[in-house]
Design a protein around this motif. Structure first.
Motif, PDB file in Angstrom:
ATOM      1  N   LYS A  48      38.198  68.659  46.085  1.00 21.98           N
ATOM      2  CA  LYS A  48      37.357  67.599  45.506  1.00 21.98           C
ATOM      3  C   LYS A  48      38.020  66.224  45.659  1.00 21.98           C
ATOM      4  O   LYS A  48      37.388  65.264  46.100  1.00 21.98           O
ATOM      5  CB  LYS A  48      37.095  67.858  44.008  1.00 21.98           C
ATOM      6  N   SER A  49      39.294  66.159  45.278  1.00 21.93           N
ATOM      7  CA  SER A  49      39.989  64.866  45.364  1.00 21.93           C
ATOM      8  C   SER A  49      40.104  64.416  46.816  1.00 21.93           C
ATOM      9  O   SER A  49      39.909  63.234  47.130  1.00 21.93           O
ATOM     10  CB  SER A  49      41.382  64.958  44.745  1.00 21.93           C
ATOM     11  N   THR A  50      40.397  65.355  47.691  1.00 20.45           N
ATOM     12  CA  THR A  50      40.515  65.024  49.114  1.00 20.45           C
ATOM     13  C   THR A  50      39.201  64.417  49.618  1.00 20.45           C
ATOM     14  O   THR A  50      39.205  63.376  50.291  1.00 20.45           O
ATOM     15  CB  THR A  50      40.861  66.301  49.919  1.00 20.45           C
ATOM     16  N   ALA A 169      34.005  59.138  41.189  1.00 24.67           N
ATOM     17  CA  ALA A 169      34.810  59.416  40.003  1.00 24.67           C
ATOM     18  C   ALA A 169      35.397  60.816  40.118  1.00 24.67           C
ATOM     19  O   ALA A 169      34.680  61.787  40.360  1.00 24.67           O
ATOM     20  CB  ALA A 169      33.964  59.281  38.741  1.00 24.67           C
ATOM     21  N   ASP A 170      36.720  60.901  39.955  1.00 22.37           N
ATOM     22  CA  ASP A 170      37.438  62.161  40.151  1.00 22.37           C
ATOM     23  C   ASP A 170      37.823  62.747  38.791  1.00 22.37           C
ATOM     24  O   ASP A 170      38.845  62.387  38.224  1.00 22.37           O
ATOM     25  CB  ASP A 170      38.685  61.891  41.004  1.00 22.37           C
ATOM     26  N   GLU A 171      37.006  63.645  38.285  1.00 25.79           N
ATOM     27  CA  GLU A 171      37.208  64.236  36.958  1.00 25.79           C
ATOM     28  C   GLU A 171      37.509  63.154  35.917  1.00 25.79           C
ATOM     29  O   GLU A 171      38.552  63.187  35.253  1.00 25.79           O
ATOM     30  CB  GLU A 171      38.330  65.281  37.012  1.00 25.79           C
ATOM     31  N   PRO A 172      36.575  62.211  35.761  1.00 23.43           N
ATOM     32  CA  PRO A 172      36.857  61.015  34.961  1.00 23.43           C
ATOM     33  C   PRO A 172      37.105  61.276  33.481  1.00 23.43           C
ATOM     34  O   PRO A 172      37.702  60.450  32.811  1.00 23.43           O
ATOM     35  CB  PRO A 172      35.597  60.161  35.136  1.00 23.43           C
TER      36      PRO A 172
HETATM   37 MG    MG Z   1      41.476  66.842  42.120  1.00 25.00          MG
END
Ligand code: MG
Ligand code: ADP
Length: 226
Positions: A48-50, A169-172
């Motif tokens: 996900k972050s990638t 938004a990354d797991e905000p």
């Molecule tokens: Mg991540």
């Protein structure tokens, strides 16, 4: 132009060619329409972050293309990418990543100054944004003097400071307790809806995902609609 963000055939491997090669993204396709809020759901370590970093021009894909508002970002010079990242993308991390030595207000004004906005206008917009998320009374506080929920609200304001075309938004709310997470997520949704912004939001939380327009799951390096 209704496609705000388009990813086509995006691949990414870490440690390519080595015995510990990890093929994280194996051909991700995604289209985000204007005003659409899409959840990106997958377990930890799925990429996900990638994917968000590539979409947000913080990292580059090995293959495939990234378009923002119809403009191809793939193959741009570093300078051009930096400009696009500043102008077109708002990014929110799981941890607030606010600058510790600056106040909440300054953290939201600074990206605008970097874009050439005059100080007074930047501070007025920062104050307006803080007011929108209910933390105007914390404007002069440094991040360390804010609660986790307040820090994330300020981070949302910073992400929107330059009126981006897309919010990533990354797991905000991943770092907040469940009750706070719920309220802070509601603030984010209100903010996004009121600006008509398109957003791609990674989350583990299926209740939060269900409150978005659509859910994409990432599995084995590809995206599939739910
Ligand atoms: Mg991540
Ligand atoms: P998620 O955000 O879904 O938890 P990530 O995108 O952070 O997933 O990571 C996906 C996979 O890529 C994981 O296996 C992770 O260990 C690996 N990875 C992420 N960043 C790097 C890196 N810089 N170098 C090597 N492997 C990495």
């Amino acid at each position: 132009m209704s496609n705000v963000l388009t990813l086509s055939g995006v691949t990414k491997a870490y440690n390519a060619g080595q015995t510990n090669e990890v093929n994280v993204l194996r051909g991700c396709d995604l289209t985000l329409d204007a005003g659409e809020v899409v959840a990106l759901v997958a377990p930890s370590g799925s990429g996900k972050s990638t994917l968000l970093h590539i979409a947000g021009l913080l990292d580059t894909a090995d293959a495939g293309t990234v378009e923002i508002a119809g403009e191809t970002m793939t193959g741009l010079s570093d300078r051009r990418r930096t400009i696009s990242r500043r102008q077109d993308v708002g990014f929110v991390y799981q941890f607030h990543h606010l600058l510790p030595e600056f106040s909440a207000l300054e953290n939201i004004a600074l990206p605008q100054l970097a874009n050439g906005v005059p100080t007074k206008a930047a501070e007025e917009r920062a104050m307006h944004l803080l007011d929108t998320v209910g933390v105007a009374d914390r404007a002069s506080h440094r991040p360390a003097a804010l609660s986790g929920g307040e820090q994330q609200r300020v981070a949302f304001c910073r992400a929107l400071a330059n009126e981006p075309k897309v919010l990533l938004a990354d797991e905000p709310t991943g770092n907040l307790d469940p009750a706070t997470s719920d309220k802070v997520f509601e603030t984010l949704m209100t903010l996004v809806r009121s600006t008509g912004l398109s957003a791609l939001i990674a989350t583990h939380n299926l209740d939060l995902a269900a409150r978005m327009d659509r859910v994409l799951r990432m599995q084995d390096g590809v995206l599939t609609p739910e």
